[in-house]
Design an enzyme around this catalytic site. Structure first.
Site, PDB file in Angstrom:
ATOM      1  N   LYS A  97       0.922  -1.144  -0.150  1.00 20.31           N
ATOM      2  CA  LYS A  97      -0.140   0.158   0.218  1.00 20.31           C
ATOM      3  C   LYS A  97       0.814   1.274   0.073  1.00 20.31           C
ATOM      4  CE  LYS A  97      -3.070   2.825   2.803  1.00 20.31           C
ATOM      5  NZ  LYS A  97      -3.588   2.988   4.102  1.00 20.31           N
ATOM      6  N   GLY A 124      -8.436   9.004   9.546  1.00 24.78           N
ATOM      7  CA  GLY A 124      -8.587   8.880  10.952  1.00 24.78           C
ATOM      8  C   GLY A 124      -9.764  10.072  11.643  1.00 24.78           C
ATOM      9  N   ALA A 169      -9.606   5.160   4.248  1.00 25.01           N
ATOM     10  CA  ALA A 169      -9.616   6.507   4.967  1.00 25.01           C
ATOM     11  C   ALA A 169     -10.854   7.169   5.374  1.00 25.01           C
ATOM     12  CB  ALA A 169      -8.507   7.353   4.799  1.00 25.01           C
ATOM     13  N   GLY A 170     -11.095   7.559   6.572  1.00 23.32           N
ATOM     14  CA  GLY A 170     -12.445   8.477   6.587  1.00 23.32           C
ATOM     15  C   GLY A 170     -13.395   7.645   6.991  1.00 23.32           C
ATOM     16  N   ASN A 192      -8.678   1.419   9.747  1.00 27.54           N
ATOM     17  CA  ASN A 192      -7.791   1.231  11.050  1.00 27.54           C
ATOM     18  C   ASN A 192      -8.423   1.855  12.282  1.00 27.54           C
ATOM     19  OD1 ASN A 192      -4.580   1.345  12.124  1.00 27.54           O
ATOM     20  ND2 ASN A 192      -6.190   0.712  12.919  1.00 27.54           N
ATOM     21  N   THR A 193      -8.424   3.043  12.029  1.00 30.65           N
ATOM     22  CA  THR A 193      -9.103   3.927  13.390  1.00 30.65           C
ATOM     23  C   THR A 193     -10.657   3.431  13.552  1.00 30.65           C
ATOM     24  OG1 THR A 193      -7.312   5.701  12.772  1.00 30.65           O
ATOM     25  CG2 THR A 193      -9.194   6.125  14.376  1.00 30.65           C
TER      26      THR A 193
END
Length: 260
Positions: free
Chosen positions: A102, A163, A189-190, A211-212
């Protein structure tokens, strides 16, 4: 639709799960391992700069990930130049992690938006060196097309800043990207909630990476399961085909044959 036949295919490799998850921000490695297991994800991203690959006698998150069960996706998180990102990918391959990477090249520390100029430069080098490149980019249709043209294996447009948990802020750009490129499109993301993941899948995206949203949740294990189900439901909804939007009501029950 049979889930057994509906595989996500990246560079000729088949995956049953369309959810990809990261390994950062968890309270413990044990919690991370459990969340990954519950999520059903098969592709796991690891930040090369944040793992110990030089001294295997020290504890590492790699001790908690079975390489026979999961596909590792080393990422270049924390890189701000093409040279740095390329060097990080080479290190990952030399350490035996993977050549399936990635690619992130960030523009600044505040927004963590990608520097697409440096990203394209790094991607060209890595593709030439036979890496399978999955680039994290902005939801820029033209940039996604350029990444396809140079040989990337997928494109990974952001839904919102890394995040942030803001969800899919520009679904229209994502839809145009889906219509423009002939590669897997993975929202990266997001994402903040299960509904965000479902929306990405209902748009027609091939997968979602997060992830977050899981690691930062009040209960990461429960959220991992929620995300798993949301991705499945969103994909099923997309494949089933939603009804058209209407300005006015449309009766569910026909009036034909009724006694009036």
């Amino acid at each position: 639709m049979s889930g057994e036949k509906d595989k996500m295919i990246i560079a000729g490799r088949e995956f049953s799960s369309r959810l990809m998850v990261g390994t950062g921000k968890y309270a413990t490695f044990e919690q991370m391992a459990k969340a990954i297991e519950v999520s059903g994800a098969e592709i796991i991203t690891v930040a090369v700069r944040r793992i110990n690959i030089s001294d295997r006698n020290k504890e590492s998150l790699l001790d908690y990930i079975d390489p026979g069960k999961y596909t590792l996706l080393p990422n270049t998180a924390g890189c701000y130049t093409a040279d740095d990102a390329v060097r990080t990918c080479r290190l990952a391959r030399e350490a035996g992690l993977s050549d399936f990477v990635k690619l992130e090249v960030l523009g600044d520390e505040k927004t963590l938006f990608p520097d697409n100029e440096e990203l394209l430069k790094a991607a060209k080098i890595l593709v030439a060196e036979d890496f399978t490149v999955l680039p994290y980019t902005s939801d820029d249709v033209i940039m996604c097309k350029k990444l396809e043209d140079i040989g990337c294996a997928a494109v990974m447009p952001l839904g919102a800043p890394i995040g942030s948990g803001l969800g899919i802020r520009n679904p229209y750009n994502i839809r145009i990207i889906l219509e423009t490129v002939n590669l897997p499109v993975i929202v990266d993301a997001g994402v903040g909630s299960a509904s965000d993941a479902a929306i990405a899948m209902e748009l027609g995206c091939d997968g979602v990476l997060m992830n977050t949203a899981i690691a930062g949740a009040g209960d990461p294990i429960a959220m991992a399961e929620a995300m798993k189900l949301a991705v499945i439901a969103g994909r099923l909804s997309y494949k089933a085909g939603r009804i058209p939007r209407r300005l006015y009501a449309n009766a569910s029950t026909t009036l034909e044959g009724m006694f009036l």
